[in-house]
Design a protein around this motif. Structure first.
Motif, PDB file in Angstrom:
ATOM      1  N   PRO A 155       0.785  -1.191  -0.093  1.00 31.72           N
ATOM      2  CA  PRO A 155       0.076  -0.067   0.054  1.00 31.72           C
ATOM      3  C   PRO A 155       0.975   1.235   0.036  1.00 31.72           C
ATOM      4  CG  PRO A 155      -0.884  -1.552   1.433  1.00 31.72           C
ATOM      5  CD  PRO A 155       0.409  -1.971   0.976  1.00 31.72           C
ATOM      6  N   SER A 156       1.970   1.436   0.576  1.00 34.22           N
ATOM      7  CA  SER A 156       2.785   2.414   0.823  1.00 34.22           C
ATOM      8  C   SER A 156       3.536   2.666  -0.525  1.00 34.22           C
ATOM      9  CB  SER A 156       3.977   2.528   2.161  1.00 34.22           C
ATOM     10  OG  SER A 156       4.640   1.445   1.693  1.00 34.22           O
ATOM     11  N   MET A 157       3.642   1.576  -1.209  1.00 36.25           N
ATOM     12  CA  MET A 157       4.207   1.755  -2.572  1.00 36.25           C
ATOM     13  C   MET A 157       3.551   2.333  -3.807  1.00 36.25           C
ATOM     14  SD  MET A 157       6.277  -1.750  -2.423  1.00 36.25           S
ATOM     15  CE  MET A 157       7.341  -1.739  -3.887  1.00 36.25           C
ATOM     16  N   ILE A 158       2.074   2.698  -3.533  1.00 39.82           N
ATOM     17  CA  ILE A 158       1.207   3.021  -4.693  1.00 39.82           C
ATOM     18  C   ILE A 158       1.819   4.552  -4.464  1.00 39.82           C
ATOM     19  CG2 ILE A 158      -0.966   3.172  -5.253  1.00 39.82           C
ATOM     20  CD1 ILE A 158      -0.359   0.291  -5.120  1.00 39.82           C
ATOM     21  N   GLY A 159       1.651   4.645  -6.050  1.00 39.42           N
ATOM     22  CA  GLY A 159       1.933   6.313  -6.444  1.00 39.42           C
ATOM     23  C   GLY A 159       3.394   6.816  -6.482  1.00 39.42           C
ATOM     24  N   HIS A 160       4.438   5.755  -6.293  1.00 41.32           N
ATOM     25  CA  HIS A 160       5.695   5.966  -6.450  1.00 41.32           C
ATOM     26  C   HIS A 160       6.156   5.135  -7.548  1.00 41.32           C
ATOM     27  CE1 HIS A 160       5.983   7.616  -2.382  1.00 41.32           C
ATOM     28  NE2 HIS A 160       5.166   6.802  -1.807  1.00 41.32           N
ATOM     29  N   PRO A 161       6.622   5.959  -8.632  1.00 37.11           N
ATOM     30  CA  PRO A 161       7.317   5.286  -9.893  1.00 37.11           C
ATOM     31  C   PRO A 161       8.210   4.211  -9.527  1.00 37.11           C
ATOM     32  CG  PRO A 161       7.017   7.706 -10.111  1.00 37.11           C
ATOM     33  CD  PRO A 161       6.781   7.374  -8.594  1.00 37.11           C
ATOM     34  N   ARG A 162       8.348   3.025 -10.515  1.00 37.96           N
ATOM     35  CA  ARG A 162       9.033   2.204 -10.236  1.00 37.96           C
ATOM     36  C   ARG A 162       9.615   1.718 -11.591  1.00 37.96           C
ATOM     37  NH1 ARG A 162       9.444  -1.318  -5.750  1.00 37.96           N
ATOM     38  NH2 ARG A 162      10.434  -2.834  -7.265  1.00 37.96           N
ATOM     39  N   SER A 163      10.863   1.431 -11.776  1.00 40.26           N
ATOM     40  CA  SER A 163      11.640   1.046 -12.933  1.00 40.26           C
ATOM     41  C   SER A 163      11.462  -0.367 -13.226  1.00 40.26           C
ATOM     42  CB  SER A 163      13.219   1.557 -12.874  1.00 40.26           C
ATOM     43  OG  SER A 163      13.850   0.859 -11.995  1.00 40.26           O
ATOM     44  N   THR A 164      11.463  -1.250 -12.173  1.00 39.58           N
ATOM     45  CA  THR A 164      11.003  -2.339 -12.272  1.00 39.58           C
ATOM     46  C   THR A 164       9.910  -2.835 -11.459  1.00 39.58           C
ATOM     47  OG1 THR A 164      12.256  -3.070 -10.123  1.00 39.58           O
ATOM     48  CG2 THR A 164      13.585  -3.052 -12.273  1.00 39.58           C
ATOM     49  N   GLY A 165       9.293  -4.250 -11.527  1.00 38.77           N
ATOM     50  CA  GLY A 165       8.108  -4.820 -10.975  1.00 38.77           C
ATOM     51  C   GLY A 165       8.545  -5.199  -9.595  1.00 38.77           C
ATOM     52  N   PRO A 190       5.274  -2.457 -13.009  1.00 43.82           N
ATOM     53  CA  PRO A 190       5.410  -1.095 -12.435  1.00 43.82           C
ATOM     54  C   PRO A 190       3.977  -0.345 -12.572  1.00 43.82           C
ATOM     55  CG  PRO A 190       7.327  -1.582 -13.932  1.00 43.82           C
ATOM     56  CD  PRO A 190       6.428  -2.702 -14.025  1.00 43.82           C
ATOM     57  N   ALA A 191       3.235  -0.839 -13.788  1.00 43.28           N
ATOM     58  CA  ALA A 191       2.132   0.020 -14.048  1.00 43.28           C
ATOM     59  C   ALA A 191       1.023  -0.384 -12.601  1.00 43.28           C
ATOM     60  CB  ALA A 191       1.288  -0.656 -15.237  1.00 43.28           C
ATOM     61  N   TRP A 192       1.118  -1.293 -11.855  1.00 48.00           N
ATOM     62  CA  TRP A 192       0.497  -1.737 -10.773  1.00 48.00           C
ATOM     63  C   TRP A 192       0.214  -0.682  -9.923  1.00 48.00           C
ATOM     64  CZ3 TRP A 192       0.077  -3.258  -5.671  1.00 48.00           C
ATOM     65  CH2 TRP A 192      -1.018  -3.759  -5.223  1.00 48.00           C
ATOM     66  N   PHE A 193       1.625  -0.175  -9.659  1.00 43.69           N
ATOM     67  CA  PHE A 193       1.880   0.806  -8.649  1.00 43.69           C
ATOM     68  C   PHE A 193       1.314   2.301  -9.085  1.00 43.69           C
ATOM     69  CE2 PHE A 193       4.642  -2.732  -8.118  1.00 43.69           C
ATOM     70  CZ  PHE A 193       4.348  -3.016  -6.928  1.00 43.69           C
ATOM     71  N   ALA A 194       0.917   2.530 -10.372  1.00 45.40           N
ATOM     72  CA  ALA A 194       0.741   3.921 -10.699  1.00 45.40           C
ATOM     73  C   ALA A 194      -0.397   4.810  -9.686  1.00 45.40           C
ATOM     74  CB  ALA A 194       0.111   3.687 -12.103  1.00 45.40           C
ATOM     75  N   ALA A 195       0.038   5.777  -9.641  1.00 40.55           N
ATOM     76  CA  ALA A 195      -1.167   6.785  -8.781  1.00 40.55           C
ATOM     77  C   ALA A 195      -2.268   6.690  -9.517  1.00 40.55           C
ATOM     78  CB  ALA A 195      -0.422   7.920  -8.762  1.00 40.55           C
ATOM     79  N   GLY A 196      -3.621   6.867  -8.557  1.00 43.84           N
ATOM     80  CA  GLY A 196      -4.905   6.782  -9.231  1.00 43.84           C
ATOM     81  C   GLY A 196      -5.743   5.721  -9.050  1.00 43.84           C
ATOM     82  N   PRO A 197      -6.581   5.453 -10.026  1.00 41.23           N
ATOM     83  CA  PRO A 197      -7.488   4.072  -9.864  1.00 41.23           C
ATOM     84  C   PRO A 197      -6.450   2.991 -10.111  1.00 41.23           C
ATOM     85  CG  PRO A 197      -8.776   5.598 -10.879  1.00 41.23           C
ATOM     86  CD  PRO A 197      -7.229   6.189 -10.624  1.00 41.23           C
ATOM     87  N   ARG A 198      -6.283   1.826  -9.589  1.00 44.27           N
ATOM     88  CA  ARG A 198      -5.756   0.539  -9.792  1.00 44.27           C
ATOM     89  C   ARG A 198      -5.905  -0.063 -11.242  1.00 44.27           C
ATOM     90  NH1 ARG A 198      -5.533  -3.925  -5.681  1.00 44.27           N
ATOM     91  NH2 ARG A 198      -4.184  -2.200  -4.446  1.00 44.27           N
ATOM     92  N   PRO A 199      -5.016  -0.139 -12.052  1.00 48.19           N
ATOM     93  CA  PRO A 199      -5.454  -0.710 -13.381  1.00 48.19           C
ATOM     94  C   PRO A 199      -5.790  -2.040 -13.394  1.00 48.19           C
ATOM     95  CG  PRO A 199      -3.097  -0.321 -13.120  1.00 48.19           C
ATOM     96  CD  PRO A 199      -3.655   0.344 -11.819  1.00 48.19           C
ATOM     97  N   VAL A 200      -6.698  -2.458 -14.036  1.00 50.70           N
ATOM     98  CA  VAL A 200      -7.232  -4.043 -14.217  1.00 50.70           C
ATOM     99  C   VAL A 200      -6.358  -4.550 -15.139  1.00 50.70           C
ATOM    100  CG1 VAL A 200      -9.071  -5.635 -14.726  1.00 50.70           C
ATOM    101  CG2 VAL A 200      -9.478  -3.440 -13.459  1.00 50.70           C
ATOM    102  N   LEU A 201      -5.354  -5.320 -14.705  1.00 50.72           N
ATOM    103  CA  LEU A 201      -4.139  -5.940 -15.643  1.00 50.72           C
ATOM    104  C   LEU A 201      -4.728  -7.309 -15.930  1.00 50.72           C
ATOM    105  CD1 LEU A 201      -1.151  -4.408 -13.873  1.00 50.72           C
ATOM    106  CD2 LEU A 201      -2.006  -3.823 -16.048  1.00 50.72           C
ATOM    107  N   PRO A 202      -3.969  -7.903 -17.010  1.00 47.30           N
ATOM    108  CA  PRO A 202      -4.173  -9.366 -17.272  1.00 47.30           C
ATOM    109  C   PRO A 202      -3.236 -10.042 -16.408  1.00 47.30           C
ATOM    110  CG  PRO A 202      -2.867  -8.277 -18.877  1.00 47.30           C
ATOM    111  CD  PRO A 202      -3.246  -7.213 -17.917  1.00 47.30           C
TER     112      PRO A 202
END
Length: 476
Positions: A155-165, A190-202
């Motif tokens: 939870p604390s990692m959400i919204g913080h850009p990452r270069s790796t997963g 990395p997209a899972w940690f993007a700020a805003g609504p959580r993306p629905v990933l495959p």
């Protein structure tokens, strides 16, 4: 590649130096049997006991291995040589004890475990399981996986850009299956940690081989490195990877079916998939789910896809068998299904396809070796005693087939002469049921290095499939 940096256990000077030193030590132990002052007859009897029992032990191990259903890919002759030396070393401890000084007695005892080490070294060279000393130490030390983070920190990692997963270890309840299993791993791009609504990933389920841990695809198959590279080239977006436990324990060959060895299929389909969807917000659309497996896991991948199109829309079978097998057909029925032949048929992909209506959107790929294989014991194409002839394929109704279960990354699997024809025929049958299918070959042996390369090649195709649900099915 980065994961293979370090002192090699597969080639180079180290594995051969270890074997040479142990061989020399064994010869030193035998010296009293060759030049003892005792009567000639006595020393030759002792030497004969070492040689005869060592050779007998090697052939006995070969016979047990051949009839076990563990592999149809022939092991190197050097493996049986070291098995024989190990047995001979045990005998030498007894027969050489009397005429030897204390230091040679100590050496004779030490040679026994060192010979076992050489058996492990040769077996590892055969299957390519541990590539470097550093990697092996990491396995023994249970060190963190690449990109691993504490699940509580997500939870604390959400919204913080990452270069790796990031890899998180999860304990998935087995409420639906009752399957006793180990902790499993999930890789989040990395997209899972993007700020805003959580993306629905495959998502892609990753299944390893027979003798396995859930982290093998990460530590040995470099799947996380491959996924990180893919995400970096696609703006941080990639499918979530789910490293599932299909065995429950290291040496439990379930072939991903429900039976006396545990409800592995129910765990994968009724525990793992819902948990990942709920806990990580991945898509519940089957078109957004794929499954990739290596060796035994490859067999699991195609089986899960044809049996559960409501869950998995794409599959990649890397060097798997024609179906779940742990020996002959009757042995498989007895060992995997408790003697229930109907259960065998219900889990045999050829039989399932024969009775299934056309699939709506399923697509798959088979990755197999283009090498011809040298055969078992001089038999062309890898045929084994009691085994399925090269290129044969059991019909939907089935018949007695051979020991082609595979060791799934620890060696084995069908010999190249068997896997590729089986894949081609299974793929051809899948096409008759509207499954877009292709067979892809590349040079290589039945090893984790082959699986690593295959996943690097298949990920772009499968990611495109699961990231764009609704696009017409196409094979790679």
């Amino acid at each position: 590649m980065g994961y293979q940096r370090g002192l090699s256990l597969l080639d180079g000077w180290l594995p051969w130096t270890v074997q040479a030193l142990v061989a020399i030590a064994f010869l030193v132990v035998l010296v009293p049997l060759l030049w003892s002052r005792r009567r000639v007859r006595g020393r030759w009897l002792r030497l004969g006991a070492v040689v005869v029992l060592g050779v007998a032990g090697a052939f006995a191990a070969l016979g047990v291995f051949s009839g076990s259903g563990l592999a149809s890919d022939p092991a190197p002759v050097l493996l049986w040589v070291w098995v024989g030396i190990t047995v001979g070393a045990v005998v030498a401890v007894v027969v050489a004890w009397g005429p030897a000084p204390w230091w040679r007695r100590g050496l004779s005892v030490l040679v026994v475990p060192l010979s076992v080490v050489c058996v492990a070294v040769v077996a590892n060279q055969w299957v390519g399981y541990v590539t470097t000393v550093q990697e092996g130490w990491s396995e023994l030390d249970a060190g963190p996986l690449p990109d691993q983070v504490d699940a509580a920190a997500l939870p604390s990692m959400i919204g913080h850009p990452r270069s790796t997963g990031a890899v998180v270890q999860v304990s998935i309840p087995a409420d639906a299956s009752g399957f006793a299993h180990r902790d499993e791993d999930v890789w989040l791009p990395p997209a899972w940690f993007a700020a805003g609504p959580r993306p629905v990933l495959p998502a892609i389920m990753m299944i390893g081989g027979e003798f396995n841990t859930p982290g093998d695809w990460i530590r040995v198959g470099n799947a996380v490195g491959t996924a990180d590279a893919y995400a970096a080239a696609h703006g941080g977006t990639a499918p979530v990877l789910v490293f599932a436990d299909a065995g429950g324990t290291f040496n439990n060959d379930t072939e991903c079916v429900d039976g006396p060895r545990g409800n592995a299929a129910a765990h994968l389909t009724r525990d793992v998939v819902p948990y990942v969807e709920h806990s990580f917000g991945v898509s519940s659309d089957p078109r957004a789910w794929g499954v990739v497996g290596w060796s035994m896991g490859g067999t699991c991948a195609v089986d899960l896809a044809v049996m559960h199109p409501e869950l998995f829309d794409s599959f990649d079978d890397i060097a798997g068998d024609a179906g779940p097998e742990v020996g002959t057909k009757q042995q498989t029925i007895d060992r995997l299904y408790g003697g229930d032949a109907a259960a065998w048929a219900a889990n045999d992909p050829a039989t399932v396809l024969a009775g299934h209506a056309p699939y709506a959107d399923t697509a798959g790929r088979f990755d197999d070796s283009s090498d011809t294989g040298g055969g078992f014991g001089g038999r062309p194409g890898g045929a084994r005693p009691g085994g399925r002839p090269p290129g044969s394929f059991h019909p939907p109704g089935g018949y007695g087939n051979g020991a082609n279960s595979g060791i799934g990354g620890r060696g084995g699997g069908g010999a190249n002469g068997q896997e590729l024809p089986a894949a081609r025929q299974l793929c051809a049958q899948a096409r008759t049921r509207a499954i877009a299918c292709t067979v892809v070959t590349q040079p290589g042996r039945h090893s984790w290095q082959f699986a690593t390369t295959a996943f690097q090649l298949v990920l772009p195709w499968m990611a495109d499939r699961v990231e764009h649900p609704g696009v017409a099915a196409s094979a790679a």
